[in-house]
Design a protein around this motif. Structure first.
Motif, PDB file in Angstrom:
ATOM      1  N   ASP A  32       0.819  -1.223   0.000  1.00  0.00           N
ATOM      2  CA  ASP A  32       0.000   0.000   0.000  1.00  0.00           C
ATOM      3  C   ASP A  32       0.848   1.267   0.000  1.00  0.00           C
ATOM      4  O   ASP A  32       0.370   2.330  -0.376  1.00  0.00           O
ATOM      5  CB  ASP A  32      -0.997   0.005   1.173  1.00  0.00           C
ATOM      6  CG  ASP A  32      -0.326  -0.196   2.516  1.00  0.00           C
ATOM      7  OD1 ASP A  32       0.908  -0.377   2.548  1.00  0.00           O
ATOM      8  OD2 ASP A  32      -1.030  -0.167   3.541  1.00  0.00           O
ATOM      9  N   THR A  33       2.116   1.151   0.383  1.00  0.00           N
ATOM     10  CA  THR A  33       2.979   2.334   0.401  1.00  0.00           C
ATOM     11  C   THR A  33       3.769   2.515  -0.900  1.00  0.00           C
ATOM     12  O   THR A  33       4.557   3.441  -1.019  1.00  0.00           O
ATOM     13  CB  THR A  33       3.989   2.227   1.555  1.00  0.00           C
ATOM     14  OG1 THR A  33       4.650   0.959   1.444  1.00  0.00           O
ATOM     15  CG2 THR A  33       3.314   2.323   2.906  1.00  0.00           C
ATOM     16  N   THR A  34       3.575   1.632  -1.857  1.00  0.00           N
ATOM     17  CA  THR A  34       4.303   1.736  -3.125  1.00  0.00           C
ATOM     18  C   THR A  34       3.876   2.998  -3.878  1.00  0.00           C
ATOM     19  O   THR A  34       2.684   3.231  -4.061  1.00  0.00           O
ATOM     20  CB  THR A  34       4.004   0.505  -4.009  1.00  0.00           C
ATOM     21  OG1 THR A  34       4.267  -0.663  -3.256  1.00  0.00           O
ATOM     22  CG2 THR A  34       4.856   0.514  -5.267  1.00  0.00           C
ATOM     23  N   VAL A  52      -3.347  -5.056  -3.553  1.00  0.00           N
ATOM     24  CA  VAL A  52      -2.591  -4.165  -2.664  1.00  0.00           C
ATOM     25  C   VAL A  52      -2.647  -4.746  -1.252  1.00  0.00           C
ATOM     26  O   VAL A  52      -3.730  -4.982  -0.715  1.00  0.00           O
ATOM     27  CB  VAL A  52      -3.205  -2.748  -2.658  1.00  0.00           C
ATOM     28  CG1 VAL A  52      -2.370  -1.818  -1.780  1.00  0.00           C
ATOM     29  CG2 VAL A  52      -3.304  -2.201  -4.078  1.00  0.00           C
ATOM     30  N   VAL A  53      -1.471  -4.986  -0.687  1.00  0.00           N
ATOM     31  CA  VAL A  53      -1.447  -5.531   0.671  1.00  0.00           C
ATOM     32  C   VAL A  53      -0.832  -4.508   1.627  1.00  0.00           C
ATOM     33  O   VAL A  53      -0.005  -3.702   1.233  1.00  0.00           O
ATOM     34  CB  VAL A  53      -0.649  -6.857   0.755  1.00  0.00           C
ATOM     35  CG1 VAL A  53      -1.323  -7.945  -0.045  1.00  0.00           C
ATOM     36  CG2 VAL A  53       0.785  -6.656   0.310  1.00  0.00           C
ATOM     37  N   ASP A  54      -1.260  -4.551   2.875  1.00  0.00           N
ATOM     38  CA  ASP A  54      -0.677  -3.636   3.860  1.00  0.00           C
ATOM     39  C   ASP A  54       0.542  -4.282   4.514  1.00  0.00           C
ATOM     40  O   ASP A  54       0.936  -5.393   4.156  1.00  0.00           O
ATOM     41  CB  ASP A  54      -1.729  -3.182   4.882  1.00  0.00           C
ATOM     42  CG  ASP A  54      -2.211  -4.317   5.770  1.00  0.00           C
ATOM     43  OD1 ASP A  54      -1.552  -5.381   5.817  1.00  0.00           O
ATOM     44  OD2 ASP A  54      -3.256  -4.133   6.428  1.00  0.00           O
ATOM     45  N   ALA A 102      -5.595  -4.967   1.184  1.00  0.00           N
ATOM     46  CA  ALA A 102      -6.114  -3.625   1.460  1.00  0.00           C
ATOM     47  C   ALA A 102      -7.016  -3.133   0.337  1.00  0.00           C
ATOM     48  O   ALA A 102      -7.937  -2.357   0.561  1.00  0.00           O
ATOM     49  CB  ALA A 102      -4.965  -2.646   1.653  1.00  0.00           C
ATOM     50  N   GLY A 103      -6.744  -3.595  -0.873  1.00  0.00           N
ATOM     51  CA  GLY A 103      -7.536  -3.142  -2.005  1.00  0.00           C
ATOM     52  C   GLY A 103      -6.956  -3.689  -3.292  1.00  0.00           C
ATOM     53  O   GLY A 103      -6.035  -4.516  -3.257  1.00  0.00           O
TER      54      GLY A 103
END
Ligand SMILES: Nc1ncnc2c1ncn2[C@@H]1O[C@H](COP(=O)(O)OP(=O)(O)OP(=O)(O)O)[C@@H](O)[C@H]1O
Ligand SMILES: [Mg+2]
Length: 490
Positions: A353-355, A373-375, A381-382
Motif C-alpha cells: 500500500d505504500t508503493t 494491494v497488501v498492507d 487492502a484493495g
C-alpha cells in the motif's frame, strides 16, 4: 507516547521595522489588517504562525523567497526574538529565557545547518565538525571522537585532516551536517541546507539525511523553497506565503487536498506519481472469498462479479492469492473442496500500500486482473484495476496542465538565486524512478473488457480522499510526466 512536542509555536509574529509592536498589534486585532499596515515602515515577515513539531519528525517549511522561512526558523532557536507569541522547546517557552540560558539551550538542544555551510576555511574538516563541541568546552580527545563518528555517519571518514577548500560542495555540506550531528542535539534546524548543491548531489545528501534520521530519530525542521525536496523529505510540510502558514499537512494531503488556489498552483508541478501511493488510488476489491469457502463459492463470485480472478483471504483478511475462473471451474468439476489447492500468487501481481504510483505501472501492465494491494501486515487492502490507475493519472496530469503558472513574483531577496525560487525541472526526481514510456500502460495495452473488474468499464473513483477518476484518459496525458525528466541520469 510522548505528550510534549519537541517544538510548539503559538501565535508567532515577527515584524521588522520601527513600529513593529504597533504593526503586530494591528495584525492581531484588526479585520482589515493588511490595509492598516500600509502606512507603517515595517515588513511583516511572520504572521500568526501556529504549529507543533513532533519528536522524531521531519517538518518541512516551504515557501517562495521572502515568504518568511528564515525568519521563522531563527525564532525557533531564539536567534531572533519574536515580536509576539511563544516558542516552546520541550515544553519550555524560550522567548522568556535570558541570553545565557538561551545559549545553553542552543548548545544542548538544537543545532543549525546553514545553506552556505559556514565552515571555517583554516580549520580541518575534523575541527569544523567538532566546532560546536569546542564551544561547549569538551576536552580535545572527546571532541575528536565525536567529530570522527559524525564524519563517519556522513561518509567522510577519510577526510578528517583535509581543509574545507579541498572538498567538493556536496562534501562541505556534509561537513556542515556532521557538525550538527556531532553536537548531539535532538533537534536540528536546517535552513536551505541543500540549496547550493547541484541536483544529483542534492539527492544523495537528501537520501543520507533520510537514512540518518531513521537511524538517529532526530527532530528536524527543514527549510526549502524546493517543492520536490519538501515532498521527499517532509513527514509534514508547512506551506508559507507572505509570512503566513497557509497549509500544514503530509505531502499527500497537500497534493490531494490543497487548502487554497495558491497551494494548488504551487504543487501543480510536482511529480505526483512519486508522492501518491497505492493506497491513494486503490479500490475495494469486488470479488473476495474466504479460503475456507471452497471452489463452488469462488466460481459463483467469479460469475457474479464477471471477473477473471477472485482474491482469496485467510484468517484476519490475510492475502493468500487469487483463484482464476478456469481453476475454479476445473476444481468444481473434479469435485475438489479445498480452495488452498488452487490459490495462486502468480496470476495477479501484488504491491504494498505504500508503493508510489510510479512503481505500479509495470505490475499493472503485467497483471491480467487488478493488482492486489497488501498492507504491512499482509492483509488485502484493495486492488488497482489498470483503468483506475490510468484515470487517476489522467486527472493528476490535467491538474498539472492547468496550474503551470507562477504563483507570485519572487522577491529578489538575499542569498537565494531567484531562478531557484520555484520548483524547477532540475530538482525533480530523476529518470530512474519515473515511469518511462515503455513501462506505461499506454493505449495499446489498455485492458480489454473481460479483464476489467468493474463490469461497466468506466472505472469508479478511487475510494476515500483519493483524486477523482475520469473515465477518458488520453494516452499523451499518461506519457506527459516523463517528458520533463528525460535525460536525467540515474
Ligand atoms: N533583518 C531584516 N530586516 C528587515 N527586513 C527583513 C530582515 N530579514 C528579513 N527581512 C524581510 O522579511 C521578509 C522575510 O524574509 P526571510 O529571509 O525570512 O524570507 P525567506 O523565506 O527565508 O526567503 P529566502 O527563500 O529568500 O531565504 C522579507 O520580505 C525580507 O526582506
Ligand atoms: Mg531564507
Amino acid at each position: 507516547m510522548e505528550t510534549v512536542s519537541a517544538l510548539r509555536v503559538k501565535s508567532l509574529y515577527k515584524v521588522y521595522g520601527n513600529r513593529a509592536d504597533k504593526a503586530a498589534e494591528i495584525l492581531r486585532n484588526s479585520p482589515d489588517r493588511d490595509e492598516k499596515l500600509a502606512g507603517l515602515p515595517v515588513t511583516a515577515a511572520v504572521v500568526d504562525a501556529n504549529f507543533e513539531v513532533k519528536r522524531g519528525e521531519i517538518f518541512v517549511v516551504m515557501g517562495l523567497s521572502g515568504s518568511g522561512k528564515s525568519t521563522l526558523i531563527r525564532m525557533l532557536n531564539g536567534l531572533l526574538p519574536p515580536t509576539y507569541g511563544t516558542v516552546e522547546v520541550d515544553g519550555v517557552d524560550i522567548t522568556k529565557l535570558k541570553p545565557a540560558a538561551l545559549r545553553k539551550l542552543r548548545r544542548e538542544k538544537m543545532s543549525m545547518v546553514f545553506q552556505h555551510f559556514a565552515l571555517q576555511p583554516h580549520r580541518s574538516v575534523l575541527d569544523n565538525a567538532g566546532y560546536a563541541l569546542e564551544i561547549a568546552g569538551l576536552p580535545r580527545a572527546e571532541r575528536r571522537e565525536k567529530a570522527l563518528e559524525a564524519l563517519r555517519m556522513v561518509g567522510l571518514d577519510g577526510w578528517a585532516d583535509k581543509l574545507p577548500q579541498e572538498l567538493s560542495g556536496g562534501m562541505r555540506q556534509r561537513v556542515g551536517l556532521a557538525r550538527a550531528l556531532a553536537a548531539g542535539t535532538d533537534i536540528m534546524l536546517m535552513d536551505e541546507a541543500f540549496s547550493a548543491l547541484d541536483p544529483l548531489i542534492r539527492r544523495e545528501v537528501q537520501d543520507q539525511l533520510i537514512g540518518l534520521q531513521a537511524e538517529l530519530g532526530k527532530t528536524i525542521v527543514f527549510i526549502t523553497h524546493d517543492l520536490n525536496e519538501a515532498m521527499r523529505l517532509g513527514d509534514r510540510i508547512a506551506v508559507m506565503r507572505a509570512g503566513r502558514i497557509v497549509q500544514i499537512g503530509t505531502a499527500e494531503e497537500i497534493l490531494t487536498d490543497p487548502s487554497n488556489d495558491y497551494v494548488a498552483q504551487f504543487v501543480a508541478d510536482v511529480d505526483r506519481t512519486r508522492i501518491l501511493t497505492a493506497s491513494a488510488v486503490m479500490e475495494r476489491p469486488l470479488g473476495v472469498v474466504d479460503v475456507n469457502s471452497g471452489p463452488r463459492v469462488a466460481a459463483r463470485v467469479l460469475r457474479e462479479t464477471q471477473t477473471s480472478a477472485v482474491y482469496v483471504t485467510g484468517r484476519g483478511k490475510q492475502y493468500l492469492g487469487t483463484v482464476t475462473a478456469d481453476a475454479a471451474t476445473q476444481a468444481v468439476r473434479d469435485g475438489r473442496k479445498d480452495l488452498r489447492e488452487i490459490v495462486s500468487t502468480e496470476y495477479v501481481r501484488t504491491v504494498e500500500d505504500t508503493t508510489p504510483v510510479a512503481d505500479i505501472f509495470a505490475p499493472c501492465a503485467e497483471s491480467p486482473a487488478p493488482v492486489a494491494v497488501v498492507d504491512a501486515d499482509g492483509r488485502l487492502a484493495g486492488v488497482i484495476p489498470r483503468i483506475t490507475l490510468l484515470s487517476a493519472l489522467g486527472s493528476l496530469s490535467s491538474d498539472a496542465d492547468e496550474g503551470s503558472t507562477t504563483p507570485e513574483p519572487t522577491h529578489a531577496a538575499d542569498p537565494a538565486p531567484t531562478g531557484d525560487a520555484m520548483p524547477t525541472g532540475d530538482t525533480l526526481p530523476t529518470g530512474d524512478t519515473l515511469p518511462t514510456g515503455d513501462t506505461l500502460p499506454t493505449g495499446d495495452t489498455l485492458p480489454t473488457g473481460d479483464t476489467l473488474p468493474t463490469g461497466d468499464g468506466t472505472g469508479t473513483a478511487p475510494a476515500g480522499n483519493g483524486p477523482a477518476a475520469t473515465p477518458e484518459v488520453p494516452a499523451q496525458a499518461v506519457a506527459e510526466p516523463s517528458a520533463r525528466m528525460t535525460g536525467e541520469p540515474a
